[in-house]
Design a protein around this motif. Structure first.
Motif, short mmCIF file in Angstrom:
data_model
loop_
_atom_site.label_atom_id
_atom_site.label_comp_id
_atom_site.label_asym_id
_atom_site.label_seq_id
_atom_site.Cartn_x
_atom_site.Cartn_y
_atom_site.Cartn_z
N PRO A 63 1.28 -1.07 0.17
CA PRO A 63 -0.19 -0.16 -0.11
C PRO A 63 0.45 1.75 -0.25
O PRO A 63 1.85 1.69 0.84
CB PRO A 63 -0.61 0.24 1.43
CG PRO A 63 -0.84 -2.11 2.27
CD PRO A 63 0.46 -2.22 1.43
N HIS A 64 0.84 1.99 -1.06
CA HIS A 64 1.38 3.80 -0.95
C HIS A 64 0.15 4.58 -0.84
O HIS A 64 -0.89 4.67 -1.69
CB HIS A 64 1.58 3.51 -2.02
CG HIS A 64 3.37 3.44 -2.89
ND1 HIS A 64 4.30 3.02 -2.83
CD2 HIS A 64 3.20 1.58 -3.05
CE1 HIS A 64 5.36 2.05 -2.67
NE2 HIS A 64 4.57 1.07 -3.23
N ARG A 101 -5.89 -1.59 -6.32
CA ARG A 101 -7.73 -0.87 -5.08
C ARG A 101 -6.76 0.14 -4.27
O ARG A 101 -5.77 0.57 -3.79
CB ARG A 101 -6.85 -2.41 -3.87
CG ARG A 101 -8.47 -1.67 -2.82
CD ARG A 101 -8.00 -2.89 -1.38
NE ARG A 101 -7.08 -2.52 -0.77
CZ ARG A 101 -6.39 -3.85 -0.45
NH1 ARG A 101 -6.57 -5.40 -0.96
NH2 ARG A 101 -5.39 -3.86 0.27
N LEU A 102 -8.23 1.05 -4.07
CA LEU A 102 -7.44 2.61 -4.00
C LEU A 102 -8.87 2.70 -2.49
O LEU A 102 -9.83 2.04 -2.68
CB LEU A 102 -7.98 3.69 -4.93
CG LEU A 102 -7.90 5.07 -4.40
CD1 LEU A 102 -7.05 5.43 -4.52
CD2 LEU A 102 -8.94 5.72 -5.56
N TYR A 144 -5.64 9.23 0.83
CA TYR A 144 -6.37 7.69 -0.11
C TYR A 144 -4.44 6.67 0.71
O TYR A 144 -3.64 6.55 0.66
CB TYR A 144 -6.19 8.23 -1.34
CG TYR A 144 -6.94 8.62 -1.43
CD1 TYR A 144 -8.36 7.94 -2.01
CD2 TYR A 144 -7.27 10.43 -1.78
CE1 TYR A 144 -9.34 9.12 -2.05
CE2 TYR A 144 -8.53 10.92 -1.87
CZ TYR A 144 -9.46 10.85 -2.33
OH TYR A 144 -10.65 10.96 -2.58
N ARG A 145 -5.08 5.41 0.08
CA ARG A 145 -4.70 3.96 0.23
C ARG A 145 -3.94 3.67 -0.77
O ARG A 145 -5.37 3.01 -1.47
CB ARG A 145 -3.93 3.53 1.43
CG ARG A 145 -3.06 2.78 1.50
CD ARG A 145 -2.81 1.64 2.67
NE ARG A 145 -4.75 1.14 3.26
CZ ARG A 145 -4.23 0.46 4.35
NH1 ARG A 145 -3.39 0.72 5.41
NH2 ARG A 145 -5.52 0.40 4.47
N LEU A 146 -3.43 2.63 -2.42
CA LEU A 146 -3.36 2.86 -3.00
C LEU A 146 -2.99 1.66 -3.50
O LEU A 146 -1.35 1.61 -3.26
CB LEU A 146 -3.04 3.85 -4.76
CG LEU A 146 -2.76 2.89 -5.69
CD1 LEU A 146 -4.28 3.45 -6.95
CD2 LEU A 146 -1.99 3.26 -6.86
N THR A 147 -2.96 0.64 -3.28
CA THR A 147 -2.13 -1.14 -3.34
C THR A 147 -2.95 -1.39 -4.82
O THR A 147 -3.32 -1.82 -5.89
CB THR A 147 -2.83 -2.00 -2.86
OG1 THR A 147 -2.86 -1.30 -1.04
CG2 THR A 147 -2.19 -3.45 -2.68
#
Length: 164
Positions: A63-64, A101-102, A144-147
């Motif tokens: 996750p970023h 995935r956001l 937000y967290r984007l994977t």
């Protein structure tokens, strides 16, 4: 003969009117105040977008975090909608919603999955559900967290839609 109770119109209309009033939030200057946009603003299209700094799509599967920040430079309230775009490379392969995935960090501290739309290789968050009224000289900050779930290449492009 049974009797029926018929409510009086005055108290019923008053109750309906009071229920429709937005809640008042007391917030220190410089903090974002999120409230529902006025009904007229819901049906209109954005008048322009403010593009925020973009970054390459990470290639690992961790996750970023993405922080979206926008300050309303005006002294008047403005309806805005934050949006995250995930752009595919120009020559493909095009991203699909199952590639990433956001998640959005809620006020309660929990991460909630944000549904993504897709059009010609661009994944995006919807604007209609993201509209808020940002008070004059206040700042909107969303986390937000984007994977990345599948090997993919692309660009993350946050932006803010501005409404009249």
């Amino acid at each position: 003969m049974p009797t029926r109770w018929i409510p009086r119109r005055g108290p019923v209309l008053t109750a309906v009117a009071l229920a429709a009033l937005p809640a008042i939030a007391f917030v220190a200057p410089g903090q974002a105040v999120a409230s529902a946009p006025p009904p007229a603003a819901t049906a209109t299209a954005p008048v322009r977008f403010v593009d925020l700094p973009s970054s390459p799509l990470p290639t690992d599967r961790t996750p970023h975090r993405i922080t979206l920040t926008y300050r309303n430079p005006s002294s008047t309230d403005r309806t805005v909608a934050p949006q995250i775009l995930v752009e595919s490379p120009d020559k493909g392969p095009f991203l699909v919603t199952s590639d990433v995935r956001l998640e959005l960090l809620g006020a309660d501290g929990r991460w909630r999955t944000v549904p993504l739309g897709s059009q010609t290789g661009t994944l995006f968050t919807t604007l209609t559900s993201a509209k808020i009224v940002l008070h004059g000289h206040h700042t909107l900050t969303e986390h937000y967290r984007l994977t990345v779930l599948a090997p993919a290449h692309g660009t993350i492009e946050p932006r803010v839609a501005l409404y009249s």
